[in-house]
Design an enzyme around this catalytic site. Structure first.
Site, mmCIF file in Angstrom:
data_model
loop_
_atom_site.group_PDB
_atom_site.id
_atom_site.type_symbol
_atom_site.label_atom_id
_atom_site.label_comp_id
_atom_site.label_asym_id
_atom_site.label_seq_id
_atom_site.Cartn_x
_atom_site.Cartn_y
_atom_site.Cartn_z
ATOM 1 N N LYS A 1 0.920 -1.033 -0.140
ATOM 2 C CA LYS A 1 0.150 -0.024 -0.117
ATOM 3 C C LYS A 1 1.006 1.249 0.004
ATOM 4 O O LYS A 1 2.066 1.174 0.433
ATOM 5 C CB LYS A 1 -0.722 -0.013 1.271
ATOM 6 N N GLY B 1 -26.263 1.622 2.629
ATOM 7 C CA GLY B 1 -25.514 2.270 1.395
ATOM 8 C C GLY B 1 -25.873 1.681 0.131
ATOM 9 O O GLY B 1 -25.515 0.284 0.034
ATOM 10 N N GLY C 1 -24.659 2.644 -2.658
ATOM 11 C CA GLY C 1 -23.750 3.119 -3.945
ATOM 12 C C GLY C 1 -23.407 1.784 -5.143
ATOM 13 O O GLY C 1 -24.359 1.143 -5.255
ATOM 14 N N VAL D 1 -21.851 -0.931 -5.047
ATOM 15 C CA VAL D 1 -21.904 -2.074 -4.415
ATOM 16 C C VAL D 1 -23.295 -2.555 -4.017
ATOM 17 O O VAL D 1 -23.938 -3.430 -4.304
ATOM 18 C CB VAL D 1 -20.770 -2.427 -3.519
HETATM 19 P P1 NAI Z 1 -20.048 4.309 -3.078
HETATM 20 O O1 NAI Z 1 -19.332 5.537 -2.687
HETATM 21 O O2 NAI Z 1 -20.573 4.064 -4.499
HETATM 22 O O3 NAI Z 1 -21.174 4.065 -2.088
HETATM 23 C C1 NAI Z 1 -21.200 4.400 -0.877
HETATM 24 C C2 NAI Z 1 -22.945 4.497 -0.519
HETATM 25 O O4 NAI Z 1 -23.008 4.815 0.985
HETATM 26 C C3 NAI Z 1 -23.277 5.908 -0.912
HETATM 27 O O5 NAI Z 1 -24.386 5.954 -1.619
HETATM 28 C C4 NAI Z 1 -23.414 6.801 0.438
HETATM 29 O O6 NAI Z 1 -24.142 7.892 0.201
HETATM 30 C C5 NAI Z 1 -23.706 5.956 1.386
HETATM 31 N N1 NAI Z 1 -23.485 6.202 2.766
HETATM 32 C C6 NAI Z 1 -22.249 6.724 3.372
HETATM 33 N N2 NAI Z 1 -22.414 6.976 4.648
HETATM 34 C C7 NAI Z 1 -23.727 6.481 5.098
HETATM 35 C C8 NAI Z 1 -24.397 6.217 6.121
HETATM 36 N N3 NAI Z 1 -23.934 6.444 7.341
HETATM 37 N N4 NAI Z 1 -25.510 5.553 6.017
HETATM 38 C C9 NAI Z 1 -25.947 4.911 5.012
HETATM 39 N N5 NAI Z 1 -25.506 5.301 3.814
HETATM 40 C C10 NAI Z 1 -24.276 5.640 3.821
HETATM 41 O O7 NAI Z 1 -19.044 3.136 -2.777
HETATM 42 P P2 NAI Z 1 -19.103 1.675 -2.971
HETATM 43 O O8 NAI Z 1 -18.038 1.317 -4.137
HETATM 44 O O9 NAI Z 1 -20.377 0.976 -3.157
HETATM 45 O O10 NAI Z 1 -18.364 0.741 -1.733
HETATM 46 C C11 NAI Z 1 -19.171 0.616 -0.534
HETATM 47 C C12 NAI Z 1 -18.297 0.115 0.499
HETATM 48 O O11 NAI Z 1 -17.601 -1.160 -0.034
HETATM 49 C C13 NAI Z 1 -17.078 0.905 0.950
HETATM 50 O O12 NAI Z 1 -16.792 0.845 2.217
HETATM 51 C C14 NAI Z 1 -15.948 0.324 -0.112
HETATM 52 O O13 NAI Z 1 -14.645 0.764 0.544
HETATM 53 C C15 NAI Z 1 -16.024 -1.035 -0.007
HETATM 54 N N6 NAI Z 1 -15.644 -1.720 -1.006
HETATM 55 C C16 NAI Z 1 -15.708 -1.420 -2.481
HETATM 56 C C17 NAI Z 1 -15.345 -2.074 -3.482
HETATM 57 C C18 NAI Z 1 -15.633 -1.723 -4.756
HETATM 58 O O14 NAI Z 1 -15.177 -2.610 -5.705
HETATM 59 N N7 NAI Z 1 -16.430 -0.571 -5.034
HETATM 60 C C19 NAI Z 1 -14.415 -3.166 -3.241
HETATM 61 C C20 NAI Z 1 -14.007 -3.397 -1.721
HETATM 62 C C21 NAI Z 1 -14.596 -2.611 -0.876
#
Ligand code: NAI
Length: 357
Positions: free
Chosen positions: A80, A180, A182, A184
């Site tokens: 990292k 969440g 997003g 994922v």
């Molecule tokens: P994203 O940024 O697309 O979505 C995150 C969502 O969570 C957003 O819609 C946001 O508004 C919401 N959010 C934030 N705080 C919140 C809360 N307190 N309560 C409810 N909703 C809340 O992120 P993504 O890519 O979907 O990733 C989600 C998680 O998975 C993150 O923790 C990321 O580190 C982890 N992750 C993602 C990977 C990927 O390939 N995208 C791979 C491995 C882990």
């Protein structure tokens, strides 16, 4: 503080301190372990309060990547990098190229990818300084958003956990809370809805909630309520640290299986979940789809191969659940044990199924 005596130092093979006075670059590249292959892990840009804080983050995250890649059965080690600075103020093209050159000097021992405050465009700039960069779209190679593949891994992993704990091999009628929506979380909802799950969702973004309610007939609750909602499965797909001293005793779900990183505020919360018969799918195992996609790009695997490996996350989780039951240990402890075994076996000359085809 000396690197070797830091609590987060775990026999890291190499820690490189990079300074480029001309561009203002200050970076730390931590290579934890290369038994299984080149160290791979993202570059994070952050305005750390101190150099020690930056070093601690690099050491801790590098070790996490060794474990994550080992559990995803990838021919990759863990590393990292952190760039110390305010991404909005300090991130310039010259700085990123200088950083790329520093990665290049490691001769492929470290392969970088995206992390906090780094965009696909930044990766393209870094690529002007090094060829050892992955995880973004490149002509002729796999790329794009890793969310859908991560969601697939979470989906198959969540089903394995449901089967183990709730003794059913379908999600029909199973109540799943998703925190969440997003990249994922939303994709995961789509797959679970298609299989008949009853969804309860929360997001800070009201538009995303409305979309999930309309598309999947999901029930929405406030972000404060979702972690302790009355559901069978809780799927954290937003933030880390959601299983903590405040929430652990109040979680009603029997299974926790989601994509977010660092779901346990501390390791001991894994033991607390186990003592309450809550089956926890270790985060860095179930969310391995993203790193599998990065590996696919590095080793130019076909989409079908990548998908097979992502689906393999379910089998790895089953092994963890069985060993946790047999040894009466928390699943997060077992996952770390298996990861260490695989890394040690790698040193002795290879682990079945990990070689780059
Ligand atoms: P994203 O940024 O697309 O979505 C995150 C969502 O969570 C957003 O819609 C946001 O508004 C919401 N959010 C934030 N705080 C919140 C809360 N307190 N309560 C409810 N909703 C809340 O992120 P993504 O890519 O979907 O990733 C989600 C998680 O998975 C993150 O923790 C990321 O580190 C982890 N992750 C993602 C990977 C990927 O390939 N995208 C791979 C491995 C882990």
């Amino acid at each position: 503080m000396s690197v070797f005596s830091m609590p987060d130092f775990d026999n890291h093979e190499e820690v490189v301190f990079v300074r480029d006075a001309q561009t203002g670059l200050s970076s730390i590249i931590a290579i934890h372990n290369t038994n299984l292959g080149p160290a791979c892990g993202g570059t994070r840009m952050w305005a750390y309060a101190s150099d020690d804080a930056a070093l601690k983050d690099a050491l801790r995250l590098a070790r996490g990547m060794t474990y994550k890649s080992a559990m995803a059965k990838l021919p990759l080690g863990g590393g990292k990098a952190v760039i110390i600075g305010d991404a909005k103020r300090d991130k310039t093209e010259q700085l990123l190229v200088a950083y790329g050159r520093a990665v290049e000097q490691l001769g492929g021992k470290y392969v970088t990818a995206m992390d906090v405050n780094m965009t696909p465009d930044d990766m393209r700039v870094i690529a002007k300084g090094t060829k050892h960069v992955a995880g973004y779209t490149q002509p002729g190679k796999a790329g794009g958003d890793s969310g859908p593949l991560t969601a697939l891994g979470v989906f198959v992993g969540l089903k394995a956990a449901v089967e183990h704990r709730l003794k059913t091999n379908t999600l029909k009628g199973v109540r799943v809370g998703v925190q969440g929506l997003g990249s994922v979380g939303f994709d995961l909802c789509q797959q679970m809805h298609a299989e008949g799950a009853q969804l309860v969702v929360a997001d800070l973004n009201a538009e995303r909630v409305a979309k999930a309610v309309a598309a999947f007939g999901a029930k929405s609750v406030s972000p404060d309520e979702i972690v302790t909602a009355d559901v069978d499965v809780m799927s954290p797909c937003a933030l880390g640290g959601i299983v903590n001293d405040q929430t652990a005793g109040k979680i009603k779900a029997k299974v926790i299986a989601g994509g977010a990183n660092n779901q346990l505020a501390e390791d001991r919360h894994g033991a607390e979940l186990a003592s309450r018969q809550i089956l926890y799918a270790p985060d860095y195992v179930i969310n391995g789809g993203g790193i599998i996609r990065v590996a696919g790009q590095i080793f130019t695997w076909s989409d079908a191969d990548i998908e097979t490996r992502v689906r393999g996350i379910a089998g790895t989780l089953r092994e963890i659940f069985q060993r946790a039951d047999a040894g009466k240990k928390p699943t997060n402890v077992i996952a770390d044990e298996i990861a260490r075994e695989r890394v040690a076996a790698g040193r002795k000359g290879g682990v079945k199924g990990m070689a780059a085809e």
